[in-house]
Write a protein that holds these residues in place. Structure first.
Motif, PDB file in Angstrom:
ATOM      1  N   LEU A 197       0.824  -1.205   0.000  1.00 49.18           N
ATOM      2  CA  LEU A 197       0.000   0.000   0.000  1.00 49.18           C
ATOM      3  C   LEU A 197       0.865   1.264   0.000  1.00 49.18           C
ATOM      4  O   LEU A 197       1.695   1.459   0.891  1.00 49.18           O
ATOM      5  CB  LEU A 197      -0.924   0.011   1.217  1.00 49.18           C
ATOM      6  N   PRO A 198       0.677   2.152  -0.967  1.00 48.56           N
ATOM      7  CA  PRO A 198       1.453   3.393  -1.039  1.00 48.56           C
ATOM      8  C   PRO A 198       0.887   4.450  -0.098  1.00 48.56           C
ATOM      9  O   PRO A 198       0.468   5.532  -0.516  1.00 48.56           O
ATOM     10  CB  PRO A 198       1.310   3.796  -2.513  1.00 48.56           C
ATOM     11  N   MET A 199       0.857   4.117   1.176  1.00 46.60           N
ATOM     12  CA  MET A 199       0.295   5.004   2.198  1.00 46.60           C
ATOM     13  C   MET A 199       1.275   5.077   3.358  1.00 46.60           C
ATOM     14  O   MET A 199       1.918   4.086   3.697  1.00 46.60           O
ATOM     15  CB  MET A 199      -1.040   4.460   2.718  1.00 46.60           C
ATOM     16  N   ASP A 212     -17.971  -4.069   4.961  1.00 44.59           N
ATOM     17  CA  ASP A 212     -17.553  -2.923   4.167  1.00 44.59           C
ATOM     18  C   ASP A 212     -17.115  -3.313   2.756  1.00 44.59           C
ATOM     19  O   ASP A 212     -16.631  -2.470   1.998  1.00 44.59           O
ATOM     20  CB  ASP A 212     -16.395  -2.193   4.859  1.00 44.59           C
ATOM     21  N   LEU A 213     -17.254  -4.581   2.425  1.00 44.35           N
ATOM     22  CA  LEU A 213     -16.850  -5.087   1.114  1.00 44.35           C
ATOM     23  C   LEU A 213     -18.096  -5.514   0.345  1.00 44.35           C
ATOM     24  O   LEU A 213     -18.394  -6.709   0.247  1.00 44.35           O
ATOM     25  CB  LEU A 213     -15.886  -6.259   1.268  1.00 44.35           C
ATOM     26  N   MET A 243      -4.008  -5.537  -3.025  1.00 46.99           N
ATOM     27  CA  MET A 243      -4.147  -5.842  -4.445  1.00 46.99           C
ATOM     28  C   MET A 243      -5.388  -5.180  -5.020  1.00 46.99           C
ATOM     29  O   MET A 243      -5.377  -4.669  -6.138  1.00 46.99           O
ATOM     30  CB  MET A 243      -4.205  -7.351  -4.656  1.00 46.99           C
ATOM     31  N   ALA A 244      -6.475  -5.178  -4.247  1.00 45.94           N
ATOM     32  CA  ALA A 244      -7.693  -4.502  -4.695  1.00 45.94           C
ATOM     33  C   ALA A 244      -7.422  -3.011  -4.911  1.00 45.94           C
ATOM     34  O   ALA A 244      -7.895  -2.411  -5.893  1.00 45.94           O
ATOM     35  CB  ALA A 244      -8.806  -4.691  -3.671  1.00 45.94           C
ATOM     36  N   TYR A 245      -6.648  -2.430  -4.024  1.00 43.24           N
ATOM     37  CA  TYR A 245      -6.307  -1.013  -4.154  1.00 43.24           C
ATOM     38  C   TYR A 245      -5.443  -0.773  -5.393  1.00 43.24           C
ATOM     39  O   TYR A 245      -5.687   0.159  -6.172  1.00 43.24           O
ATOM     40  CB  TYR A 245      -5.563  -0.539  -2.904  1.00 43.24           C
ATOM     41  N   ASP A 255      -9.166   1.002  -4.675  1.00 43.20           N
ATOM     42  CA  ASP A 255     -10.199   0.893  -3.654  1.00 43.20           C
ATOM     43  C   ASP A 255      -9.960  -0.383  -2.847  1.00 43.20           C
ATOM     44  O   ASP A 255     -10.135  -1.492  -3.352  1.00 43.20           O
ATOM     45  CB  ASP A 255     -11.585   0.851  -4.307  1.00 43.20           C
ATOM     46  N   MET A 256      -9.539  -0.224  -1.582  1.00 44.77           N
ATOM     47  CA  MET A 256      -9.277  -1.391  -0.741  1.00 44.77           C
ATOM     48  C   MET A 256     -10.522  -2.223  -0.509  1.00 44.77           C
ATOM     49  O   MET A 256     -10.441  -3.415  -0.218  1.00 44.77           O
ATOM     50  CB  MET A 256      -8.686  -0.959   0.603  1.00 44.77           C
ATOM     51  N   ALA A 257     -11.692  -1.604  -0.605  1.00 43.81           N
ATOM     52  CA  ALA A 257     -12.942  -2.326  -0.375  1.00 43.81           C
ATOM     53  C   ALA A 257     -13.533  -2.887  -1.662  1.00 43.81           C
ATOM     54  O   ALA A 257     -14.597  -3.504  -1.648  1.00 43.81           O
ATOM     55  CB  ALA A 257     -13.961  -1.402   0.297  1.00 43.81           C
ATOM     56  N   GLY A 258     -12.838  -2.684  -2.772  1.00 42.07           N
ATOM     57  CA  GLY A 258     -13.356  -3.139  -4.053  1.00 42.07           C
ATOM     58  C   GLY A 258     -12.902  -4.538  -4.421  1.00 42.07           C
ATOM     59  O   GLY A 258     -12.315  -5.270  -3.617  1.00 42.07           O
ATOM     60  N   ARG A 259     -13.182  -4.895  -5.661  1.00 44.23           N
ATOM     61  CA  ARG A 259     -12.811  -6.209  -6.176  1.00 44.23           C
ATOM     62  C   ARG A 259     -11.318  -6.252  -6.493  1.00 44.23           C
ATOM     63  O   ARG A 259     -10.736  -5.261  -6.909  1.00 44.23           O
ATOM     64  CB  ARG A 259     -13.573  -6.518  -7.470  1.00 44.23           C
TER      65      ARG A 259
END
Length: 340
Positions: free
Chosen positions: A254-256, A285-286, A304-306, A311-315
């Motif tokens: 994660l680039p955070m 949340d998913l 990986m989703a991000y 979006d961390m909560a996405g596919r």
């Protein structure tokens, strides 16, 4: 420590948000040029020096971290790495080392064995020709295997890791057999991660759904070589990452930034907005994943989703493809009477 006991510790600390695991990316410098490296193309930047490393290790001990994983780049690119590892053991850290093995000669094998790490992990990318082609350095296979043998002779627990890719999937039996000969743990994973500066670079290496299904049919096993993730992970729950610059992050992908370990107290970093956001996420949340019928076999990774969709909560289409392949394979095994 028994695996079941360690699993209980990790489960409890994750549930209670107790940070006991730190993965420390000591440097981005490396003597290999691996095609699949997620650090590929990242400028070295203002990396910390020896004094900063020894200061951080004291702060980690005061903060209560128990498990310390050293990685790079290549850890042996740092002249003081073994001194740092010895200091970690003096401070009662349980140490794991991730290395490409090519710089581990007999002297360094002796020194590393004296540290008594929990384990040393070395990536083997296939047979010799395949491995050297993927690392971009001739002789890297022989160097890595020699390091594994040298460490195993000294009683060090070693693990062979295999990132599973299109160019090396046919070499899977060779690497698995090599691990068995060495008495090494064997880990494999087809989730090839996009590099930090070129998110499309992994596309030509990653297995697609059909190739993953073919792999399962030929060699049998989980699509990610480990149990499903139950949609979430331990990032910023009981573990965090320190980058070569001293910046802390929830995980290597994660680039955070949660803050800089030298500039801030670790307690402040652990309570940062980024860390709290990670810990606040739950299956509810998913929306695209929590009700999916494949969740039980999915190795979804929020990072990986991000990286795939910001979006961390996405596919994560990579995880979806792996789960579909495993589901098809398992269904075929049940119908054929061979599924256990």
């Amino acid at each position: 420590m028994e695996a079941s006991h360690l699993a209980r510790i990790l489960k409890k600390t994750s549930e209670r948000s107790i940070p006991i695991v730190a993965l420390w990316e000591l440097t981005t410098h490396c003597n290999l040029r691996c095609r699949h490296c997620y650090l590929a193309g990242v400028p070295a930047g203002p990396e910390l020096g020896e004094a900063g490393h020894f200061l951080i290790i004291e702060k980690l001990r005061e903060f209560g971290v128990l498990f310390l994983i050293f990685t790079g780049g290549e850890v042996f690119a740092l002249p003081h790495f073994l001194d740092l590892a010895r200091r970690a053991v003096e401070l009662d850290f349980a140490v794991k080392v991730l290395t490409n093995g090519t710089l581990v000669d007999e002297h360094r094998a002796d020194a590393l064995a004296s540290v008594r790490p929990l384990s040393v992990e070395v990536s083997i990318l296939g047979r010799e020709a395949t491995h050297d082609a993927l690392t971009g350095v001739a002789g890297s296979y022989r160097g890595a295997v020699a390091a594994l043998r040298a460490l195993a002779r000294r009683g060090v627990r070693v693990a062979v890791k295999m990132p599973l890719m299109r160019p090396n999937r046919d070499d899977f039996p060779h690497v698995e057999e090599l691990a068995g000969q060495l008495g090494a743990d064997f880990l494999y994973d087809p989730q090839i991660v996009p590099s930090r500066d070129d998110r499309g670079a992994a596309d030509g290496l990653r297995l697609d759904e059909g190739q993953m299904l073919d792999f399962l049919e030929r060699f049998r096993g989980r699509p990610c070589g480990r149990p499903p993730s139950r949609l979430l992970c331990n990032a910023a729950r009981n573990s965090f990452v320190i980058r070569a610059t001293g910046d802390a992050a929830p995980c290597v992908l994660l680039p955070m930034s949660m803050g800089n370990v030298l500039a801030s107290e670790l307690g402040e970093i652990w309570d940062s907005p980024v860390a709290r956001k990670m810990r606040s996420m739950g299956p509810e949340d998913l929306p695209e994943c929590s009700g999916c019928g494949l969740a039980g076999v999915c190795c979804r990774c929020p990072a990986m989703a991000y990286l795939e969709g910001a979006d961390m909560a996405g596919r994560s289409e990579t995880a979806c493809a792996m789960a579909r392949a495993y589901s098809k394979w398992a269904k075929g095994q049940r119908q054929g009477g061979g599924f256990l």
